[in-house]
Design a protein around this motif. Structure first.
Motif, PDB file in Angstrom:
ATOM      1  N   TYR A   1       0.850  -1.189   0.000  1.00  0.00           N
ATOM      2  CA  TYR A   1       0.000   0.000   0.000  1.00  0.00           C
ATOM      3  C   TYR A   1       0.883   1.236   0.000  1.00  0.00           C
ATOM      4  O   TYR A   1       1.992   1.237   0.534  1.00  0.00           O
ATOM      5  CB  TYR A   1      -0.963   0.002   1.193  1.00  0.00           C
TER       6      TYR A   1
ATOM      7  N   GLU B   1      -5.356   3.545   1.435  1.00  0.00           N
ATOM      8  CA  GLU B   1      -5.261   2.224   0.812  1.00  0.00           C
ATOM      9  C   GLU B   1      -5.228   1.133   1.875  1.00  0.00           C
ATOM     10  O   GLU B   1      -5.908   0.109   1.765  1.00  0.00           O
ATOM     11  CB  GLU B   1      -4.002   2.121  -0.051  1.00  0.00           C
TER      12      GLU B   1
ATOM     13  N   THR C   1      -2.989  -4.499  -5.688  1.00  0.00           N
ATOM     14  CA  THR C   1      -2.760  -3.059  -5.638  1.00  0.00           C
ATOM     15  C   THR C   1      -1.896  -2.615  -6.809  1.00  0.00           C
ATOM     16  O   THR C   1      -1.117  -3.377  -7.363  1.00  0.00           O
ATOM     17  CB  THR C   1      -2.093  -2.643  -4.316  1.00  0.00           C
TER      18      THR C   1
ATOM     19  N   ASP D   1      -5.225   2.137  -7.660  1.00  0.00           N
ATOM     20  CA  ASP D   1      -4.729   1.837  -6.313  1.00  0.00           C
ATOM     21  C   ASP D   1      -5.060   0.411  -5.885  1.00  0.00           C
ATOM     22  O   ASP D   1      -4.193  -0.329  -5.417  1.00  0.00           O
ATOM     23  CB  ASP D   1      -5.304   2.836  -5.302  1.00  0.00           C
TER      24      ASP D   1
ATOM     25  N   CYS E   1      -7.826   5.804  -4.139  1.00  0.00           N
ATOM     26  CA  CYS E   1      -7.795   6.280  -2.749  1.00  0.00           C
ATOM     27  C   CYS E   1      -7.080   7.623  -2.627  1.00  0.00           C
ATOM     28  O   CYS E   1      -5.992   7.809  -3.181  1.00  0.00           O
ATOM     29  CB  CYS E   1      -7.074   5.257  -1.865  1.00  0.00           C
TER      30      CYS E   1
END
Length: 274
Positions: free
Chosen positions: A56, A61, A79, A108, A127
């Motif tokens: 992330y 996220e 991701t 994302d 995000c």
């Protein structure tokens, strides 16, 4: 479409098979295009969940990944999912022209989930920390491209910000995940279902810690495994928590009376703190 707000009525399917690749040929397993150090914000790391381990690049996220991990419609997530103009990319590739990183956009979070017709579908989540970040001209144009990309693969897309998510629900997920992260939750499905029935029949009035021992004796295990099975039952959707309440051993188990998950966008009275 808002994936987080869809009702969740059925438990996570123990028999549903995740395909090896998606409609574009990208693998679902061992998928990662970026590293934590690629983050522009510095708030980065690895989310180690049940359905996936993901990099992330923002706290939003990270929060969203917790909610998706516990979403019984969601099978897996990835991701920093890349997309690009395929015709232009193919011409450059065949001519051996350089392909620059800025020419490839990434979503994302990309999700594989079950829709209302029990078909598998892709959904993208972008995000940001705050809503106003989505209102700049640059991000408005980017969001339009993200939406257009998912429409082109018969998928859906949505933007989210940090305060879209309720902190108490996130804390509940963090606490539960600590107790099941190393467990094969699907292998524990049948035991977790039995434990969920015990709680529903006899365990909704007294504090949880007062019932772990008698419930454990009833199924021939110890209280630690009984609590682990309780957490697995929540993850799999056999028990639906009422997230208005904190999940802890000192209080009774608070469940949704209708057995249906309900997302509540809470305006937090206190800041997230990170």
């Amino acid at each position: 479409m808002k994936i987080f707000e869809l009702p969740q009525t059925n438990p996570l399917s123990a028999n549903r098979t995740i395909p090896n690749v998606d409609s574009r040929g990208f693998h679902y397993k061992d998928f990662e295009t970026m590293k934590p150090e690629d983050s522009k914000l510095g708030d980065a790391g690895f989310y180690v969940g049940i359905k996936a381990t993901c990099v992330y690049h923002s706290q939003t996220e990270r929060i969203a990944l917790h909610f998706l991990d516990f979403n019984t419609r969601v099978l897996t997530m990835r991701t920093h999912y890349p997309y690009y103009e395929e015709e232009r990319f193919a011409k450059k590739y065949l001519s051996k022209a350089p392909i620059w990183r800025k020419e490839v956009a990434t979503i994302d979070i990309d999700i594989l989930y079950e829709n209302d017709d029990f078909e598998l579908a892709q959904h993208g989540v972008s995000c940001k920390d705050k809503e106003e970040e989505f209102l700049t001209q640059k991000v408005v144009r980017r969001s339009a491209r993200d939406h257009e990309f998912y429409a082109g693969i018969n998928g859906t897309w949505e933007p989210v910000v940090k305060n879209y998510f309720a902190r108490k629900e996130y804390d509940n997920y963090e606490f539960i995940l600590k107790h099941i992260r190393k467990s094969n939750v699907l292998a524990l499905n049948e035991e977790a279902l039995i434990v969920s029935q015990l709680w529903k029949k006899r365990g909704l009035k007294r504090p949880m810690d007062s019932l772990l021992e008698p419930f454990a004796r009833k199924i021939g295990t110890d209280k630690h495994h009984l609590f682990r099975l309780t957490c697995v039952a929540i993850f799999l959707g056999h028990l639906r928590l009422d997230h208005k309440y904190e999940f802890n051993l000192r209080t009774p188990l608070r469940l949704r009376p209708d057995g249906v998950y309900q997302f509540s966008r809470g305006v937090e009275t206190a800041p997230w703190g990170f």
